[in-house]
Design a protein around this motif. Sequence first.
Motif, PDB file in Angstrom:
ATOM      1  N   SER A  96      -1.389  -2.010  11.638  1.00 23.76           N
ATOM      2  CA  SER A  96      -0.574  -0.833  11.940  1.00 23.76           C
ATOM      3  C   SER A  96       0.817  -1.184  12.467  1.00 23.76           C
ATOM      4  CB  SER A  96      -1.291   0.036  12.974  1.00 23.76           C
ATOM      5  OG  SER A  96      -2.508   0.508  12.413  1.00 23.76           O
ATOM      6  N   GLY A  97       1.790  -0.371  12.049  1.00 26.92           N
ATOM      7  CA  GLY A  97       3.168  -0.533  12.493  1.00 26.92           C
ATOM      8  C   GLY A  97       3.688   0.787  13.020  1.00 26.92           C
ATOM      9  N   ASN A  98       3.948   1.700  12.078  1.00 21.35           N
ATOM     10  CA  ASN A  98       4.418   3.020  12.462  1.00 21.35           C
ATOM     11  C   ASN A  98       3.245   4.000  12.648  1.00 21.35           C
ATOM     12  OD1 ASN A  98       6.647   4.409  13.232  1.00 21.35           O
ATOM     13  ND2 ASN A  98       7.372   4.839  11.161  1.00 21.35           N
ATOM     14  N   PHE A  99       2.030   3.539  12.420  1.00 21.55           N
ATOM     15  CA  PHE A  99       0.780   4.280  12.653  1.00 21.55           C
ATOM     16  C   PHE A  99       0.582   5.495  11.736  1.00 21.55           C
ATOM     17  CE2 PHE A  99      -1.648   2.511  16.255  1.00 21.55           C
ATOM     18  CZ  PHE A  99      -0.860   1.394  16.479  1.00 21.55           C
TER      19      PHE A  99
ATOM     20  N   PHE B 278       0.799  -1.233   0.000  1.00 17.23           N
ATOM     21  CA  PHE B 278       0.000   0.000   0.000  1.00 17.23           C
ATOM     22  C   PHE B 278       0.828   1.279   0.000  1.00 17.23           C
ATOM     23  CE2 PHE B 278      -0.101   2.283   4.102  1.00 17.23           C
ATOM     24  CZ  PHE B 278       0.782   1.502   4.817  1.00 17.23           C
ATOM     25  N   LYS B 279       2.129   1.167   0.194  1.00 18.77           N
ATOM     26  CA  LYS B 279       2.919   2.386   0.324  1.00 18.77           C
ATOM     27  C   LYS B 279       3.117   3.143  -0.984  1.00 18.77           C
ATOM     28  CE  LYS B 279       5.212   1.047   4.543  1.00 18.77           C
ATOM     29  NZ  LYS B 279       4.574  -0.271   4.788  1.00 18.77           N
ATOM     30  N   ASP B 280       2.656   2.589  -2.098  1.00 20.78           N
ATOM     31  CA  ASP B 280       2.840   3.267  -3.379  1.00 20.78           C
ATOM     32  C   ASP B 280       2.210   4.662  -3.418  1.00 20.78           C
ATOM     33  OD1 ASP B 280       4.395   1.434  -4.866  1.00 20.78           O
ATOM     34  OD2 ASP B 280       2.642   0.171  -5.182  1.00 20.78           O
TER      35      ASP B 280
ATOM     36  N   GLY C 144      11.322  -3.944   3.952  1.00 17.50           N
ATOM     37  CA  GLY C 144      10.832  -4.532   2.697  1.00 17.50           C
ATOM     38  C   GLY C 144       9.947  -3.593   1.889  1.00 17.50           C
ATOM     39  N   ASP C 145       8.751  -3.321   2.393  1.00 19.90           N
ATOM     40  CA  ASP C 145       7.766  -2.602   1.591  1.00 19.90           C
ATOM     41  C   ASP C 145       8.125  -1.136   1.332  1.00 19.90           C
ATOM     42  OD1 ASP C 145       6.270  -4.868   1.400  1.00 19.90           O
ATOM     43  OD2 ASP C 145       4.874  -4.337   2.991  1.00 19.90           O
ATOM     44  N   THR C 146       8.611  -0.444   2.341  1.00 18.78           N
ATOM     45  CA  THR C 146       8.925   0.981   2.163  1.00 18.78           C
ATOM     46  C   THR C 146       9.979   1.164   1.070  1.00 18.78           C
ATOM     47  OG1 THR C 146       8.477   1.445   4.468  1.00 18.78           O
ATOM     48  CG2 THR C 146       9.807   3.047   3.309  1.00 18.78           C
TER      49      THR C 146
HETATM   50  C1  PLP Z   1       4.061  -0.442   6.065  1.00 16.99           C
HETATM   51  C2  PLP Z   1       3.075  -1.509   6.243  1.00 16.99           C
HETATM   52  C3  PLP Z   1       2.247  -1.539   7.377  1.00 16.99           C
HETATM   53  C4  PLP Z   1       2.342  -0.513   8.488  1.00 16.99           C
HETATM   54  O1  PLP Z   1       1.822   0.733   8.100  1.00 16.99           O
HETATM   55  P1  PLP Z   1       1.994   2.017   9.071  1.00 16.99           P
HETATM   56  O2  PLP Z   1       1.448   3.160   8.294  1.00 16.99           O
HETATM   57  O3  PLP Z   1       3.467   2.132   9.320  1.00 16.99           O
HETATM   58  O4  PLP Z   1       1.237   1.728  10.314  1.00 16.99           O
HETATM   59  C5  PLP Z   1       1.313  -2.551   7.475  1.00 16.99           C
HETATM   60  N1  PLP Z   1       1.186  -3.494   6.506  1.00 16.99           N
HETATM   61  C6  PLP Z   1       1.958  -3.499   5.395  1.00 16.99           C
HETATM   62  C7  PLP Z   1       1.767  -4.578   4.389  1.00 16.99           C
HETATM   63  C8  PLP Z   1       2.935  -2.509   5.224  1.00 16.99           C
HETATM   64  O5  PLP Z   1       3.702  -2.520   4.122  1.00 16.99           O
END
Ligand code: PLP
Length: 384
Positions: free
Chosen positions: A248-251, A106-108, A137-139
């Motif tokens: 959520s990870g970094n929120f 989703f970070k695109d 990885g994703d970022t």
């Molecule tokens: C980055 C990521 C998250 C965390 O998103 P935040 O905005 O940092 O909370 C969750 N799931 C996936 C698949 C991600 O790539």
Amino acid sequence: MKYYSLNQQSSKVTFKEATILGQAPDKGLYYPEYLPVVDPQLIDRIESMSDVDIAFEIMKPYVAGSLNNEELYSIVKETVSFPIPLQPVTNNISSLELFHGPTLAFKDIGARFMSRCLGHFLKNEEREVTVLVATSGDTGGAVANGFYGVKNVNVVILYPKGRVSPVQEKQLTTLGKNITALEVDGTFDDCQKMAKQAFADADINKKKFLTSANSINVARWLPQQVYYFLAYKQWKQKEQKPVVCVPSGNFGNICAGLLAKVTGLPLGHFIAACNVNDIVSHYLQTQELKPKEATATLSNAMDVGNPSNFVRIIELFHQQFPDLKNNLSADTISDEDTVETITKVYKESGYTLDPHGAVAYLALDKYLQQHPMKKALYWKQRIP
Ligand SMILES: *Cc1c(COP(=O)(O)O)cnc(C)c1O
């Protein structure tokens, strides 16, 4: 629109300056000086609007003074250029699929918006900026893809050896040009430490202008609001506000969603779905934010021991803990339950979840068992 630092020790800056700087000089996160109310007419006619027009209207007040309408429109058009469908999974659960972008996570949206903004701001300048980013990885993939070929921007990505998937490693290492990926013999936390050291190193900063591309940057954080508007556009039962569950990870993502809600998007209760890295769950129980070392899990993009954006959520509710608690709950899901959920959902609905999506699905399922009349959405952020 001006942005102030949540540490209150730096002066206000424009959207342009906040994008170039990333973090305020006092190390605080930038935050909009006022929250623009969403036009109720936009909500009423959202189903008839294109995704690009929605994104344009939402982002307009946040970039005012730094991008004119024409510039913003062309950036938004390049950013929202793939479908973000809402898929029904069961009677009361739908999944917003955020993995149809070029790097399959989703970070695109955030990375593309930020890269286009930074490229635009530096287009006619002499200076070059180096975007330094640590990734699990994703970022890294999204940032590499988003910034590829952008003039006056060099990207350096630090990734932990043997801990990103083979596809992700190719996304990072095969582009070339202005993208350099460095494999670090260590963990993601080690990569993060190296990046932080570089940002604080006076010698390096004399030679290179370093900035960060994580969700601390307003140009990456704010466009994530768009997902929530696109979800609402596709939400059929408009008379009932959906419960929203976000892995959520970094929120950053969930904070953007809460911002959309506070400024007028009709959404219901929010659930932050976390793996065993339970800093926010703990905060909601004790009102004490206690960062700790991240624990490695199957949902590795959410292995964050110090969720940077949470201070923005606290600000969004004016430091009023009861108000925050009314709008947000958090749940913690183990790896064991994650695996079990992937199997169960596939057997029952034929829908394939990745570990991040499974964490959100189970947290939501548990909430709905206690609130059976509710309908709900959750975010599926990565390709299974
Ligand atoms: C980055 C990521 C998250 C965390 O998103 P935040 O905005 O940092 O909370 C969750 N799931 C996936 C698949 C991600 O790539």
